[in-house]
Design an enzyme around this catalytic site. Sequence first.
Site, short mmCIF file in Angstrom:
data_model
loop_
_atom_site.label_atom_id
_atom_site.label_comp_id
_atom_site.label_asym_id
_atom_site.label_seq_id
_atom_site.Cartn_x
_atom_site.Cartn_y
_atom_site.Cartn_z
N PRO A 88 0.81 -1.23 0.00
CA PRO A 88 0.00 0.00 0.00
C PRO A 88 0.84 1.28 0.00
O PRO A 88 0.34 2.33 -0.38
CB PRO A 88 -0.82 -0.11 1.30
CG PRO A 88 -0.86 -1.56 1.61
CD PRO A 88 0.46 -2.10 1.14
N GLU A 117 0.78 -9.17 7.96
CA GLU A 117 0.97 -7.74 8.24
C GLU A 117 2.06 -7.12 7.39
O GLU A 117 2.28 -5.91 7.43
CB GLU A 117 1.30 -7.54 9.73
CG GLU A 117 0.14 -7.80 10.66
CD GLU A 117 -1.04 -6.89 10.41
OE1 GLU A 117 -0.85 -5.68 10.36
OE2 GLU A 117 -2.16 -7.42 10.25
N ARG A 141 -1.18 -7.81 -22.34
CA ARG A 141 -2.07 -7.37 -23.41
C ARG A 141 -1.41 -6.34 -24.32
O ARG A 141 -1.92 -6.07 -25.40
CB ARG A 141 -3.38 -6.82 -22.83
CG ARG A 141 -3.25 -5.56 -22.02
CD ARG A 141 -4.57 -5.19 -21.35
NE ARG A 141 -5.65 -5.04 -22.30
CZ ARG A 141 -5.89 -3.93 -22.99
NH1 ARG A 141 -5.09 -2.89 -22.85
NH2 ARG A 141 -6.92 -3.86 -23.81
N ASP A 181 -7.44 2.56 -25.63
CA ASP A 181 -7.71 2.40 -24.20
C ASP A 181 -7.72 3.75 -23.49
O ASP A 181 -7.03 4.69 -23.90
CB ASP A 181 -6.64 1.53 -23.54
CG ASP A 181 -6.73 0.07 -23.95
OD1 ASP A 181 -7.79 -0.34 -24.44
OD2 ASP A 181 -5.73 -0.65 -23.77
#
Length: 259
Positions: free
Chosen positions: A93, A120, A158, A173
């Site tokens: 994160p 954690e 892709r 895109d």
Amino acid sequence: MRFDVVTLFPELFAPFLISGVTRRAYETGLVDVKLWNLRDFAEGNYRRVDDRPFGGGPGMVMMAEPLARCLEHLKADRLACGAAEVPTVLFSPIGQTLNHASVERWSAGSGAVLICGRYEGLDQRFIDRHVDQQISLGDFVLSGGELAAMALLDAVARLQPGVLNDEGSHQMDSFNPALDGLLDCPHYTRPEAWRGEPVPAILMSGNHAHIERWRRDQRLALTQRQRPELVRQARRAGQLSATDEAFLADLVENPEQDA
């Protein structure tokens, strides 16, 4: 390119690597994915890879030693196979958010070692010594890095030549430089009327110049509404024409109008 994925759950990747259009990239070796089960590098009968955190607190922390052994082993394997040196990436994160520009850089590179954390987190000493880059998918927390690794692999796969049915597909895109970094426009297909809602008439007109202008206006309107910072970014880069600016100005004056 070769990606080495360090994970406690290699079985999660099995269906991912054989499903959908991106499987072509993995089957042909355009994107070579090697899975490393971290428990294979742990000691003891239980192959333990985690322990309680020093200082107390909830949860468990992944131990540095099994991670280091796995990393050393896979790097030796890469060297024996003649694979290029690549960065070691941890999904976390606190990492930089993955975006289209960074995906394009990864898609043109030699791959990476992808560390999928759990619990954690990882012992900070391993991170300090071995991790070159941390990547996040956004401001939320997953139960592990596997989904994030799949997201990166899918986005990279892709973009490889021959993977998508239409080579120009990814150029349309959202976030692509071909669209000046704007969001993509709405799309429609048969039937012409669905449950009383018709396809926009201009798409049935056959006038390709008018259709392209309509699509550009739709991209501008959608981006201004959902991600206005992308419009500002395109403006600073000089990517908006006088016609674009006139449309946006009119959109501010008449926000309820149909683009």
